[in-house]
Design a protein around this motif. Sequence first.
Motif, PDB file in Angstrom:
ATOM      1  N   VAL A   1       0.830  -1.207   0.000  1.00 34.67           N
ATOM      2  CA  VAL A   1       0.000   0.000   0.000  1.00 34.67           C
ATOM      3  C   VAL A   1       0.862   1.254   0.000  1.00 34.67           C
ATOM      4  O   VAL A   1       0.602   2.212  -0.723  1.00 34.67           O
ATOM      5  CB  VAL A   1      -0.946  -0.024   1.224  1.00 34.67           C
ATOM      6  CG1 VAL A   1      -1.725   1.280   1.332  1.00 34.67           C
ATOM      7  CG2 VAL A   1      -1.910  -1.202   1.126  1.00 34.67           C
ATOM      8  N   TRP A   2       1.926   1.227   0.818  1.00 35.98           N
ATOM      9  CA  TRP A   2       2.820   2.385   0.862  1.00 35.98           C
ATOM     10  C   TRP A   2       3.480   2.615  -0.506  1.00 35.98           C
ATOM     11  O   TRP A   2       3.590   3.754  -0.966  1.00 35.98           O
ATOM     12  CB  TRP A   2       3.889   2.148   1.926  1.00 35.98           C
ATOM     13  CG  TRP A   2       4.849   3.283   2.059  1.00 35.98           C
ATOM     14  CD1 TRP A   2       4.700   4.422   2.799  1.00 35.98           C
ATOM     15  CD2 TRP A   2       6.129   3.401   1.399  1.00 35.98           C
ATOM     16  NE1 TRP A   2       5.802   5.232   2.651  1.00 35.98           N
ATOM     17  CE2 TRP A   2       6.690   4.633   1.805  1.00 35.98           C
ATOM     18  CE3 TRP A   2       6.852   2.582   0.536  1.00 35.98           C
ATOM     19  CZ2 TRP A   2       7.940   5.060   1.364  1.00 35.98           C
ATOM     20  CZ3 TRP A   2       8.087   3.021   0.079  1.00 35.98           C
ATOM     21  CH2 TRP A   2       8.626   4.239   0.502  1.00 35.98           C
ATOM     22  N   ALA A   3       3.920   1.547  -1.138  1.00 32.75           N
ATOM     23  CA  ALA A   3       4.558   1.677  -2.448  1.00 32.75           C
ATOM     24  C   ALA A   3       3.581   2.198  -3.493  1.00 32.75           C
ATOM     25  O   ALA A   3       3.960   2.986  -4.377  1.00 32.75           O
ATOM     26  CB  ALA A   3       5.134   0.327  -2.878  1.00 32.75           C
ATOM     27  N   LEU A   4       2.316   1.774  -3.425  1.00 31.26           N
ATOM     28  CA  LEU A   4       1.307   2.299  -4.347  1.00 31.26           C
ATOM     29  C   LEU A   4       1.167   3.803  -4.193  1.00 31.26           C
ATOM     30  O   LEU A   4       1.068   4.539  -5.180  1.00 31.26           O
ATOM     31  CB  LEU A   4      -0.037   1.612  -4.098  1.00 31.26           C
ATOM     32  CG  LEU A   4      -0.183   0.191  -4.643  1.00 31.26           C
ATOM     33  CD1 LEU A   4      -1.407  -0.492  -4.036  1.00 31.26           C
ATOM     34  CD2 LEU A   4      -0.294   0.208  -6.172  1.00 31.26           C
ATOM     35  N   ALA A   5       1.174   4.289  -2.953  1.00 28.70           N
ATOM     36  CA  ALA A   5       1.012   5.720  -2.704  1.00 28.70           C
ATOM     37  C   ALA A   5       2.230   6.512  -3.163  1.00 28.70           C
ATOM     38  O   ALA A   5       2.104   7.502  -3.898  1.00 28.70           O
ATOM     39  CB  ALA A   5       0.739   5.956  -1.221  1.00 28.70           C
ATOM     40  N   VAL A   6       3.428   6.092  -2.752  1.00 31.57           N
ATOM     41  CA  VAL A   6       4.644   6.815  -3.122  1.00 31.57           C
ATOM     42  C   VAL A   6       4.829   6.827  -4.640  1.00 31.57           C
ATOM     43  O   VAL A   6       5.126   7.862  -5.248  1.00 31.57           O
ATOM     44  CB  VAL A   6       5.878   6.194  -2.444  1.00 31.57           C
ATOM     45  CG1 VAL A   6       7.168   6.798  -3.006  1.00 31.57           C
ATOM     46  CG2 VAL A   6       5.822   6.416  -0.943  1.00 31.57           C
ATOM     47  N   GLY A   7       4.647   5.668  -5.253  1.00 39.50           N
ATOM     48  CA  GLY A   7       4.826   5.580  -6.704  1.00 39.50           C
ATOM     49  C   GLY A   7       3.830   6.413  -7.472  1.00 39.50           C
ATOM     50  O   GLY A   7       4.140   6.921  -8.560  1.00 39.50           O
ATOM     51  N   SER A   8       2.635   6.579  -6.935  1.00 40.17           N
ATOM     52  CA  SER A   8       1.621   7.391  -7.610  1.00 40.17           C
ATOM     53  C   SER A   8       1.851   8.882  -7.392  1.00 40.17           C
ATOM     54  O   SER A   8       1.500   9.705  -8.239  1.00 40.17           O
ATOM     55  CB  SER A   8       0.220   7.001  -7.117  1.00 40.17           C
ATOM     56  OG  SER A   8      -0.050   5.641  -7.384  1.00 40.17           O
ATOM     57  N   ILE A   9       2.429   9.244  -6.241  1.00 40.36           N
ATOM     58  CA  ILE A   9       2.704  10.660  -5.966  1.00 40.36           C
ATOM     59  C   ILE A   9       3.824  11.175  -6.865  1.00 40.36           C
ATOM     60  O   ILE A   9       3.712  12.257  -7.460  1.00 40.36           O
ATOM     61  CB  ILE A   9       3.091  10.847  -4.477  1.00 40.36           C
ATOM     62  CG1 ILE A   9       1.866  10.674  -3.581  1.00 40.36           C
ATOM     63  CG2 ILE A   9       3.699  12.232  -4.247  1.00 40.36           C
ATOM     64  CD1 ILE A   9       2.188  10.663  -2.100  1.00 40.36           C
ATOM     65  N   ILE A  10       4.922  10.435  -6.948  1.00 39.52           N
ATOM     66  CA  ILE A  10       6.073  10.894  -7.737  1.00 39.52           C
ATOM     67  C   ILE A  10       5.851  10.531  -9.194  1.00 39.52           C
ATOM     68  O   ILE A  10       5.885   9.361  -9.575  1.00 39.52           O
ATOM     69  CB  ILE A  10       7.375  10.252  -7.226  1.00 39.52           C
ATOM     70  CG1 ILE A  10       7.593  10.618  -5.764  1.00 39.52           C
ATOM     71  CG2 ILE A  10       8.555  10.716  -8.077  1.00 39.52           C
ATOM     72  CD1 ILE A  10       7.714  12.096  -5.514  1.00 39.52           C
ATOM     73  N   GLY A  11       5.622  11.545  -9.989  1.00 41.80           N
ATOM     74  CA  GLY A  11       5.347  11.319 -11.402  1.00 41.80           C
ATOM     75  C   GLY A  11       6.442  11.875 -12.294  1.00 41.80           C
ATOM     76  O   GLY A  11       7.484  12.366 -11.845  1.00 41.80           O
ATOM     77  N   PHE A  12       6.171  11.809 -13.571  1.00 49.53           N
ATOM     78  CA  PHE A  12       7.077  12.281 -14.618  1.00 49.53           C
ATOM     79  C   PHE A  12       7.487  13.734 -14.388  1.00 49.53           C
ATOM     80  O   PHE A  12       8.633  14.117 -14.592  1.00 49.53           O
ATOM     81  CB  PHE A  12       6.337  12.115 -15.947  1.00 49.53           C
ATOM     82  CG  PHE A  12       7.099  12.527 -17.165  1.00 49.53           C
ATOM     83  CD1 PHE A  12       8.201  11.803 -17.577  1.00 49.53           C
ATOM     84  CD2 PHE A  12       6.696  13.617 -17.926  1.00 49.53           C
ATOM     85  CE1 PHE A  12       8.894  12.159 -18.724  1.00 49.53           C
ATOM     86  CE2 PHE A  12       7.380  13.978 -19.070  1.00 49.53           C
ATOM     87  CZ  PHE A  12       8.488  13.247 -19.473  1.00 49.53           C
TER      88      PHE A  12
END
Length: 480
Positions: free
Chosen positions: A16-27
Amino acid sequence: MENRVELKKTLKPMHVWALAVGSIIGFGCFVLPGSWLPKAGPMGAAIAFVLGAAFMLVIAYNYGFMIKNFPVAGGEFAYAYEAFGRNHAFVCGWFLTLGYLCLIPSNGSALAVLGRYVAPGFFTHGYMYSIAGWDVYLGEILLASAGILIFGILNYRGVQAVGSIQIVMSALLCGSVLLITAGSFLSPESSFSNLEPLFAPGKSILASVAVVLAIAPFLFVGFDTIPQSAEEFNFSHDKSLKLMVTAIIIGGLMYAAVSLSTAVVAPWQQLIAGKPVWATGQAMHQTLGAFGLLFLMIAVLMAICTGINGFYMATSRLLFSMARSKVIPSFFADVHPKYKTPYKAILFILVISLIAPWFGRQAIIWIVDMCAVGTAIGYLYTCLAPYVLHKSNPGLEGGSKAKIVSVLGSLFSIVFLVLLLVPGSPAVLEIPAWIALAAWVAMGLAFYATMAKRYQQIPKEELDYLVLGELSPNTIRRKV
Protein backbone atom coordinates in the motif's frame (compact mmCIF):
# COMPACT_ATOMS: atom_id res chain seq x y z
CA MET A 1 -31.32 -7.99 -0.34
CA GLU A 2 -28.82 -9.39 -2.85
CA ASN A 3 -25.38 -10.67 -1.94
CA ARG A 4 -22.66 -8.05 -1.93
CA VAL A 5 -19.58 -8.99 -3.93
CA GLU A 6 -16.33 -8.20 -2.11
CA LEU A 7 -12.63 -8.10 -2.92
CA LYS A 8 -10.07 -10.43 -1.37
CA LYS A 9 -7.85 -9.11 1.44
CA THR A 10 -4.31 -9.63 0.16
CA LEU A 11 -2.46 -6.29 0.42
CA LYS A 12 0.29 -5.79 2.99
CA PRO A 13 1.40 -2.42 4.41
CA MET A 14 4.46 -2.22 2.14
CA HIS A 15 2.29 -2.88 -0.93
CA VAL A 16 0.00 0.00 0.00
CA TRP A 17 2.82 2.38 0.86
CA ALA A 18 4.56 1.68 -2.45
CA LEU A 19 1.31 2.30 -4.35
CA ALA A 20 1.01 5.72 -2.70
CA VAL A 21 4.64 6.81 -3.12
CA GLY A 22 4.83 5.58 -6.70
CA SER A 23 1.62 7.39 -7.61
CA ILE A 24 2.70 10.66 -5.97
CA ILE A 25 6.07 10.89 -7.74
CA GLY A 26 5.35 11.32 -11.40
CA PHE A 27 7.08 12.28 -14.62
CA GLY A 28 6.80 15.99 -13.74
CA CYS A 29 9.13 15.64 -10.75
CA PHE A 30 12.05 15.16 -13.16
CA VAL A 31 10.93 17.20 -16.16
CA LEU A 32 9.41 20.36 -14.67
CA PRO A 33 12.30 21.80 -12.60
CA GLY A 34 13.32 23.72 -15.72
CA SER A 35 9.94 25.48 -15.54
CA TRP A 36 9.83 25.86 -11.75
CA LEU A 37 13.25 27.46 -11.29
CA PRO A 38 12.68 30.67 -13.30
CA LYS A 39 9.26 31.14 -11.69
CA ALA A 40 10.25 30.53 -8.07
CA GLY A 41 14.00 30.08 -7.74
CA PRO A 42 15.53 26.96 -6.11
CA MET A 43 14.58 27.80 -2.53
CA GLY A 44 11.16 29.14 -3.52
CA ALA A 45 10.33 25.85 -5.25
CA ALA A 46 11.68 23.75 -2.35
CA ILE A 47 9.66 25.71 0.22
CA ALA A 48 6.55 25.38 -1.96
CA PHE A 49 6.89 21.60 -2.04
CA VAL A 50 7.35 21.38 1.73
CA LEU A 51 4.32 23.61 2.32
CA GLY A 52 2.31 21.67 -0.25
CA ALA A 53 3.14 18.46 1.60
CA ALA A 54 2.07 20.07 4.89
CA PHE A 55 -1.32 21.02 3.40
CA MET A 56 -1.78 17.49 2.10
CA LEU A 57 -1.00 16.05 5.54
CA VAL A 58 -4.02 17.90 6.93
CA ILE A 59 -6.18 16.39 4.20
CA ALA A 60 -4.61 12.97 4.79
CA TYR A 61 -5.65 13.11 8.46
CA ASN A 62 -9.27 13.22 7.33
CA TYR A 63 -8.68 10.32 4.98
CA GLY A 64 -7.20 8.32 7.85
CA PHE A 65 -10.31 8.92 9.95
CA MET A 66 -12.65 7.85 7.14
CA ILE A 67 -10.64 4.74 6.18
CA LYS A 68 -10.68 3.57 9.79
CA ASN A 69 -14.47 3.84 9.94
CA PHE A 70 -15.32 2.86 6.34
CA PRO A 71 -12.67 0.44 5.03
CA VAL A 72 -14.33 -0.22 1.67
CA ALA A 73 -13.38 0.09 -1.98
CA GLY A 74 -14.43 3.36 -3.50
CA GLY A 75 -12.92 5.66 -0.90
CA GLU A 76 -14.28 9.15 -1.43
CA PHE A 77 -17.40 7.85 -3.17
CA ALA A 78 -18.35 5.92 -0.01
CA TYR A 79 -17.48 8.84 2.26
CA ALA A 80 -19.64 11.24 0.27
CA TYR A 81 -22.50 8.74 0.43
CA GLU A 82 -22.29 8.33 4.20
CA ALA A 83 -22.05 12.06 4.95
CA PHE A 84 -24.25 13.60 2.25
CA GLY A 85 -26.32 10.90 0.58
CA ARG A 86 -26.59 9.12 -2.73
CA ASN A 87 -26.73 12.13 -5.08
CA HIS A 88 -23.54 13.63 -3.67
CA ALA A 89 -21.92 10.22 -3.90
CA PHE A 90 -22.60 10.14 -7.64
CA VAL A 91 -21.17 13.65 -8.14
CA CYS A 92 -18.02 12.79 -6.19
CA GLY A 93 -17.59 9.43 -7.94
CA TRP A 94 -18.16 10.86 -11.42
CA PHE A 95 -15.55 13.60 -11.05
CA LEU A 96 -13.07 11.36 -9.27
CA THR A 97 -13.33 8.71 -12.01
CA LEU A 98 -12.13 11.27 -14.50
CA GLY A 99 -9.40 12.45 -12.14
CA TYR A 100 -7.93 8.95 -11.88
CA LEU A 101 -8.65 7.58 -15.35
CA CYS A 102 -6.82 10.28 -17.29
CA LEU A 103 -3.62 9.84 -15.32
CA ILE A 104 -3.04 6.41 -16.86
CA PRO A 105 -2.73 7.54 -20.51
CA SER A 106 -0.93 10.67 -19.27
CA ASN A 107 1.81 8.50 -17.81
CA GLY A 108 1.69 6.30 -20.91
CA SER A 109 2.31 9.27 -23.18
CA ALA A 110 5.16 10.33 -20.88
CA LEU A 111 6.95 7.17 -22.04
CA ALA A 112 6.93 8.67 -25.54
CA VAL A 113 8.43 11.93 -24.21
CA LEU A 114 11.15 9.96 -22.43
CA GLY A 115 11.74 8.01 -25.63
CA ARG A 116 12.37 11.25 -27.54
CA TYR A 117 15.19 12.11 -25.15
CA VAL A 118 16.72 8.66 -24.60
CA ALA A 119 16.60 7.54 -28.23
CA PRO A 120 16.12 10.59 -30.49
CA GLY A 121 14.58 9.57 -33.78
CA PHE A 122 14.01 5.94 -32.78
CA PHE A 123 10.35 6.19 -31.81
CA THR A 124 9.54 9.16 -34.05
CA HIS A 125 8.79 6.91 -37.01
CA GLY A 126 5.51 6.77 -38.86
CA TYR A 127 4.46 10.42 -38.68
CA MET A 128 0.65 10.55 -38.74
CA TYR A 129 -0.64 14.05 -37.92
CA SER A 130 -0.28 16.99 -35.54
CA ILE A 131 -2.72 18.02 -32.79
CA ALA A 132 -2.28 21.34 -30.97
CA GLY A 133 1.30 21.58 -32.22
CA TRP A 134 2.24 18.06 -31.07
CA ASP A 135 3.40 15.66 -33.79
CA VAL A 136 1.87 12.21 -33.39
CA TYR A 137 4.03 9.27 -34.47
CA LEU A 138 3.00 5.64 -34.72
CA GLY A 139 6.22 4.56 -32.97
CA GLU A 140 5.43 6.67 -29.90
CA ILE A 141 1.82 5.45 -29.83
CA LEU A 142 3.09 1.87 -29.81
CA LEU A 143 5.52 2.65 -26.98
CA ALA A 144 2.83 4.30 -24.83
CA SER A 145 0.36 1.50 -25.63
CA ALA A 146 2.89 -1.15 -24.62
CA GLY A 147 3.27 0.37 -21.16
CA ILE A 148 -0.48 0.71 -20.71
CA LEU A 149 -1.06 -2.86 -21.89
CA ILE A 150 1.62 -4.44 -19.68
CA PHE A 151 0.27 -2.90 -16.49
CA GLY A 152 -3.29 -3.60 -17.54
CA ILE A 153 -2.41 -7.30 -17.74
CA LEU A 154 -0.66 -7.17 -14.36
CA ASN A 155 -3.70 -5.58 -12.71
CA TYR A 156 -5.99 -8.09 -14.40
CA ARG A 157 -4.01 -11.02 -12.99
CA GLY A 158 -4.12 -10.05 -9.32
CA VAL A 159 -3.58 -7.29 -6.80
CA GLN A 160 -0.77 -9.09 -4.96
CA ALA A 161 1.41 -9.08 -8.08
CA VAL A 162 0.57 -5.40 -8.56
CA GLY A 163 1.67 -4.62 -5.01
CA SER A 164 4.85 -6.67 -5.24
CA ILE A 165 6.07 -5.11 -8.48
CA GLN A 166 5.15 -1.67 -7.12
CA ILE A 167 7.49 -2.26 -4.16
CA VAL A 168 10.37 -3.06 -6.51
CA MET A 169 9.71 -0.08 -8.78
CA SER A 170 9.23 2.34 -5.87
CA ALA A 171 12.50 1.12 -4.31
CA LEU A 172 14.31 1.77 -7.60
CA LEU A 173 12.63 5.19 -7.83
CA CYS A 174 13.59 6.27 -4.30
CA GLY A 175 17.08 4.78 -4.57
CA SER A 176 17.79 6.53 -7.87
CA VAL A 177 16.63 9.90 -6.53
CA LEU A 178 18.81 9.43 -3.45
CA LEU A 179 21.85 8.62 -5.61
CA ILE A 180 21.46 11.54 -8.01
CA THR A 181 20.79 13.94 -5.12
CA ALA A 182 23.88 12.79 -3.22
CA GLY A 183 25.95 12.78 -6.40
CA SER A 184 24.85 16.28 -7.33
CA PHE A 185 25.65 17.85 -3.96
CA LEU A 186 28.96 15.98 -3.58
CA SER A 187 30.17 16.75 -7.11
CA PRO A 188 33.27 19.02 -7.28
CA GLU A 189 31.39 21.25 -9.73
CA SER A 190 28.54 21.83 -7.30
CA SER A 191 28.37 24.85 -5.05
CA PHE A 192 25.74 26.40 -2.84
CA SER A 193 26.52 29.68 -4.56
CA ASN A 194 24.98 28.16 -7.71
CA LEU A 195 21.62 28.30 -5.93
CA GLU A 196 21.73 32.10 -5.86
CA PRO A 197 19.48 33.94 -6.26
CA LEU A 198 17.47 31.69 -3.95
CA PHE A 199 14.19 33.14 -5.18
CA ALA A 200 12.98 34.34 -8.58
CA PRO A 201 14.60 37.65 -9.55
CA GLY A 202 12.20 40.57 -9.44
CA LYS A 203 9.72 38.75 -7.20
CA SER A 204 9.17 38.79 -3.48
CA ILE A 205 9.76 35.65 -1.44
CA LEU A 206 6.01 35.25 -1.01
CA ALA A 207 5.32 35.58 -4.75
CA SER A 208 8.12 33.15 -5.60
CA VAL A 209 6.76 30.50 -3.27
CA ALA A 210 3.11 31.08 -4.21
CA VAL A 211 3.53 30.47 -7.94
CA VAL A 212 4.71 26.87 -7.39
CA LEU A 213 2.60 26.31 -4.27
CA ALA A 214 -0.45 26.89 -6.50
CA ILE A 215 0.27 23.67 -8.39
CA ALA A 216 2.05 21.72 -5.64
CA PRO A 217 -1.11 20.09 -4.21
CA PHE A 218 -1.88 18.47 -7.55
CA LEU A 219 1.59 16.93 -7.64
CA PHE A 220 0.66 14.90 -4.55
CA VAL A 221 -2.32 13.19 -6.15
CA GLY A 222 -1.72 9.50 -5.59
CA PHE A 223 -1.70 9.11 -1.81
CA ASP A 224 -5.45 8.61 -2.22
CA THR A 225 -4.82 5.26 -3.90
CA ILE A 226 -4.73 4.05 -0.28
CA PRO A 227 -8.46 4.54 0.48
CA GLN A 228 -9.40 3.03 -2.87
CA SER A 229 -7.66 -0.21 -1.93
CA ALA A 230 -8.77 -0.24 1.75
CA GLU A 231 -11.11 -3.18 1.25
CA GLU A 232 -8.14 -5.34 0.28
CA PHE A 233 -5.95 -4.55 3.31
CA ASN A 234 -4.74 -7.67 5.05
CA PHE A 235 -3.77 -5.61 8.12
CA SER A 236 -5.30 -3.14 10.55
CA HIS A 237 -6.80 -0.04 8.96
CA ASP A 238 -5.40 2.00 11.85
CA LYS A 239 -2.09 1.99 9.94
CA SER A 240 -3.58 3.88 6.98
CA LEU A 241 -2.81 7.36 8.27
CA LYS A 242 0.83 6.52 9.01
CA LEU A 243 1.24 5.07 5.51
CA MET A 244 -0.22 8.19 3.90
CA VAL A 245 1.82 10.57 6.07
CA THR A 246 5.14 8.87 5.28
CA ALA A 247 4.29 8.70 1.56
CA ILE A 248 3.45 12.42 1.41
CA ILE A 249 6.55 13.47 3.37
CA ILE A 250 8.85 11.39 1.18
CA GLY A 251 7.08 12.72 -1.91
CA GLY A 252 7.60 16.33 -0.82
CA LEU A 253 11.27 15.72 -0.03
CA MET A 254 11.84 14.05 -3.39
CA TYR A 255 10.27 16.92 -5.33
CA ALA A 256 12.41 19.42 -3.42
CA ALA A 257 15.56 17.28 -3.78
CA VAL A 258 15.30 16.96 -7.57
CA SER A 259 14.77 20.72 -8.01
CA LEU A 260 17.71 21.61 -5.76
CA SER A 261 19.91 18.97 -7.43
CA THR A 262 19.20 20.55 -10.80
CA ALA A 263 20.16 24.01 -9.57
CA VAL A 264 23.22 23.22 -7.41
CA VAL A 265 25.45 21.80 -10.14
CA ALA A 266 25.81 25.07 -12.06
CA PRO A 267 24.53 28.65 -11.79
CA TRP A 268 20.88 27.88 -12.38
CA GLN A 269 20.15 31.08 -14.29
CA GLN A 270 22.83 30.17 -16.84
CA LEU A 271 21.43 26.64 -17.10
CA ILE A 272 17.91 27.91 -17.78
CA ALA A 273 19.12 30.67 -20.11
CA GLY A 274 20.30 28.01 -22.54
CA LYS A 275 16.71 26.73 -22.77
CA PRO A 276 17.73 23.07 -22.57
CA VAL A 277 15.31 20.41 -23.75
CA TRP A 278 15.60 18.81 -20.30
CA ALA A 279 17.25 20.94 -17.62
CA THR A 280 17.54 18.16 -15.04
CA GLY A 281 18.92 15.73 -17.62
CA GLN A 282 21.54 18.22 -18.78
CA ALA A 283 22.53 19.03 -15.19
CA MET A 284 23.00 15.35 -14.28
CA HIS A 285 24.94 14.60 -17.45
CA GLN A 286 27.42 17.44 -17.10
CA THR A 287 28.22 16.67 -13.44
CA LEU A 288 27.70 12.94 -12.98
CA GLY A 289 28.26 11.80 -16.54
CA ALA A 290 26.66 8.74 -18.08
CA PHE A 291 26.03 7.02 -14.74
CA GLY A 292 24.20 10.02 -13.35
CA LEU A 293 22.07 10.21 -16.46
CA LEU A 294 21.42 6.45 -16.25
CA PHE A 295 20.11 6.69 -12.68
CA LEU A 296 17.98 9.68 -13.66
CA MET A 297 16.52 7.67 -16.55
CA ILE A 298 15.74 4.81 -14.15
CA ALA A 299 14.02 7.24 -11.79
CA VAL A 300 11.91 8.73 -14.59
CA LEU A 301 10.95 5.32 -15.97
CA MET A 302 9.97 4.05 -12.52
CA ALA A 303 7.97 7.22 -11.84
CA ILE A 304 5.99 6.65 -15.04
CA CYS A 305 5.44 2.93 -14.45
CA THR A 306 4.45 3.28 -10.79
CA GLY A 307 1.95 5.95 -11.80
CA ILE A 308 0.33 3.74 -14.42
CA ASN A 309 0.22 0.82 -11.98
CA GLY A 310 -1.15 2.82 -9.05
CA PHE A 311 -3.91 4.56 -10.98
CA TYR A 312 -5.04 1.31 -12.60
CA MET A 313 -5.65 0.14 -9.04
CA ALA A 314 -7.40 3.33 -7.92
CA THR A 315 -9.63 3.71 -10.99
CA SER A 316 -10.72 0.08 -11.13
CA ARG A 317 -11.64 0.01 -7.43
CA LEU A 318 -13.65 3.21 -7.75
CA LEU A 319 -15.58 1.84 -10.74
CA PHE A 320 -16.07 -1.45 -8.89
CA SER A 321 -17.53 0.32 -5.85
CA MET A 322 -19.87 2.50 -7.90
CA ALA A 323 -21.09 -0.51 -9.89
CA ARG A 324 -21.62 -2.57 -6.75
CA SER A 325 -23.77 0.30 -5.48
CA LYS A 326 -25.77 0.34 -8.75
CA VAL A 327 -24.71 3.88 -9.63
CA ILE A 328 -23.18 2.63 -12.87
CA PRO A 329 -23.83 -0.66 -14.74
CA SER A 330 -23.12 -3.81 -12.70
CA PHE A 331 -20.75 -4.90 -15.50
CA PHE A 332 -17.93 -3.09 -13.67
CA ALA A 333 -18.49 -5.00 -10.41
CA ASP A 334 -17.78 -8.45 -11.85
CA VAL A 335 -14.87 -10.14 -10.08
CA HIS A 336 -12.65 -12.64 -11.87
CA PRO A 337 -13.25 -16.16 -10.48
CA LYS A 338 -9.51 -16.95 -10.40
CA TYR A 339 -7.68 -13.66 -9.94
CA LYS A 340 -10.29 -11.99 -7.69
CA THR A 341 -9.91 -8.64 -9.46
CA PRO A 342 -12.62 -6.38 -10.96
CA TYR A 343 -11.41 -7.52 -14.34
CA LYS A 344 -14.12 -5.95 -16.49
CA ALA A 345 -13.44 -2.55 -14.95
CA ILE A 346 -9.73 -3.07 -15.67
CA LEU A 347 -10.45 -4.03 -19.29
CA PHE A 348 -12.60 -0.93 -19.72
CA ILE A 349 -9.80 1.26 -18.34
CA LEU A 350 -7.33 -0.48 -20.66
CA VAL A 351 -9.42 0.20 -23.76
CA ILE A 352 -10.01 3.88 -22.89
CA SER A 353 -6.34 4.37 -22.05
CA LEU A 354 -5.22 2.85 -25.34
CA ILE A 355 -7.36 5.34 -27.27
CA ALA A 356 -5.93 8.45 -25.57
CA PRO A 357 -2.34 8.37 -27.02
CA TRP A 358 -3.79 8.82 -30.52
CA PHE A 359 -4.78 12.38 -29.56
CA GLY A 360 -1.23 13.49 -28.79
CA ARG A 361 0.51 14.59 -25.61
CA GLN A 362 -0.80 18.18 -25.58
CA ALA A 363 -4.45 17.14 -25.75
CA ILE A 364 -3.87 14.67 -22.89
CA ILE A 365 -2.25 17.43 -20.80
CA TRP A 366 -5.35 19.60 -21.20
CA ILE A 367 -7.53 16.74 -19.97
CA VAL A 368 -5.18 16.00 -17.07
CA ASP A 369 -5.27 19.66 -16.03
CA MET A 370 -9.04 19.43 -15.95
CA CYS A 371 -8.81 16.18 -13.96
CA ALA A 372 -7.30 18.06 -11.04
CA VAL A 373 -10.80 19.45 -10.47
CA GLY A 374 -12.05 15.91 -9.89
CA THR A 375 -9.38 15.10 -7.32
CA ALA A 376 -9.96 18.40 -5.50
CA ILE A 377 -13.68 17.58 -5.30
CA GLY A 378 -12.76 14.20 -3.82
CA TYR A 379 -10.58 15.95 -1.23
CA LEU A 380 -13.41 18.32 -0.33
CA TYR A 381 -16.00 15.60 0.24
CA THR A 382 -13.55 13.55 2.31
CA CYS A 383 -12.59 16.51 4.51
CA LEU A 384 -16.20 17.58 5.04
CA ALA A 385 -17.35 14.07 5.99
CA PRO A 386 -15.59 13.86 9.41
CA TYR A 387 -17.12 17.20 10.40
CA VAL A 388 -20.61 15.92 9.55
CA LEU A 389 -20.02 12.67 11.45
CA HIS A 390 -18.65 14.45 14.51
CA LYS A 391 -21.51 16.92 14.48
CA SER A 392 -24.03 14.08 14.67
CA ASN A 393 -21.96 12.41 17.43
CA PRO A 394 -21.23 15.35 19.77
CA GLY A 395 -19.91 13.20 22.61
CA LEU A 396 -17.21 11.62 20.48
CA GLU A 397 -13.76 11.57 22.08
CA GLY A 398 -11.36 13.96 20.37
CA GLY A 399 -14.22 15.46 18.41
CA SER A 400 -13.09 19.09 18.74
CA LYS A 401 -9.63 18.42 17.30
CA ALA A 402 -11.03 16.28 14.51
CA LYS A 403 -13.57 18.95 13.55
CA ILE A 404 -10.84 21.60 13.37
CA VAL A 405 -8.72 19.42 11.10
CA SER A 406 -11.81 18.67 9.01
CA VAL A 407 -12.53 22.39 8.56
CA LEU A 408 -8.90 23.15 7.68
CA GLY A 409 -8.78 20.34 5.15
CA SER A 410 -12.03 21.55 3.61
CA LEU A 411 -10.66 25.10 3.32
CA PHE A 412 -7.48 23.82 1.65
CA SER A 413 -9.59 21.81 -0.80
CA ILE A 414 -11.68 24.88 -1.63
CA VAL A 415 -8.48 26.88 -2.20
CA PHE A 416 -7.28 24.20 -4.63
CA LEU A 417 -10.56 24.48 -6.56
CA VAL A 418 -10.30 28.28 -6.60
CA LEU A 419 -6.76 28.06 -7.98
CA LEU A 420 -8.05 25.90 -10.83
CA LEU A 421 -11.26 27.74 -11.62
CA VAL A 422 -10.79 31.46 -10.90
CA PRO A 423 -9.32 33.54 -13.77
CA GLY A 424 -5.96 35.07 -12.97
CA SER A 425 -4.86 32.20 -10.74
CA PRO A 426 -1.39 30.71 -11.48
CA ALA A 427 -3.02 27.29 -11.93
CA VAL A 428 -6.22 28.29 -13.74
CA LEU A 429 -7.42 25.92 -16.47
CA GLU A 430 -6.79 26.78 -20.10
CA ILE A 431 -9.73 27.13 -22.48
CA PRO A 432 -9.36 23.59 -23.96
CA ALA A 433 -9.42 22.17 -20.41
CA TRP A 434 -12.61 24.16 -19.68
CA ILE A 435 -14.21 22.68 -22.79
CA ALA A 436 -13.23 19.16 -21.69
CA LEU A 437 -14.60 19.84 -18.19
CA ALA A 438 -17.91 21.11 -19.61
CA ALA A 439 -18.17 18.00 -21.79
CA TRP A 440 -17.57 15.73 -18.80
CA VAL A 441 -20.23 17.54 -16.75
CA ALA A 442 -22.70 17.23 -19.64
CA MET A 443 -21.94 13.52 -19.95
CA GLY A 444 -22.48 13.09 -16.22
CA LEU A 445 -25.85 14.82 -16.33
CA ALA A 446 -26.97 12.72 -19.30
CA PHE A 447 -25.77 9.51 -17.67
CA TYR A 448 -27.42 10.30 -14.36
CA ALA A 449 -30.69 11.05 -16.13
CA THR A 450 -30.72 7.48 -17.47
CA MET A 451 -29.80 5.92 -14.09
CA ALA A 452 -31.58 8.21 -11.63
CA LYS A 453 -34.94 6.44 -11.46
CA ARG A 454 -33.47 3.03 -10.65
CA TYR A 455 -30.85 4.51 -8.34
CA GLN A 456 -33.38 6.52 -6.32
CA GLN A 457 -35.65 3.50 -5.90
CA ILE A 458 -33.05 1.44 -4.04
CA PRO A 459 -34.08 1.34 -0.35
CA LYS A 460 -31.62 3.12 1.94
CA GLU A 461 -30.94 -0.02 3.97
CA GLU A 462 -29.98 -1.91 0.83
CA LEU A 463 -27.83 0.91 -0.51
CA ASP A 464 -26.09 1.24 2.87
CA TYR A 465 -25.19 -2.42 2.63
CA LEU A 466 -24.03 -2.20 -0.99
CA VAL A 467 -21.85 0.87 -0.46
CA LEU A 468 -20.56 0.26 3.06
CA GLY A 469 -21.01 -3.46 3.72
CA GLU A 470 -21.27 -4.93 7.21
CA LEU A 471 -19.76 -2.23 9.39
CA SER A 472 -18.37 -2.66 12.87
CA PRO A 473 -20.81 -1.83 15.71
CA ASN A 474 -18.33 0.85 16.84
CA THR A 475 -18.29 2.59 13.46
CA ILE A 476 -19.24 6.27 13.64
CA ARG A 477 -22.31 6.81 11.48
CA ARG A 478 -24.27 9.90 10.53
CA LYS A 479 -27.51 9.98 12.47
CA VAL A 480 -30.48 10.34 10.12
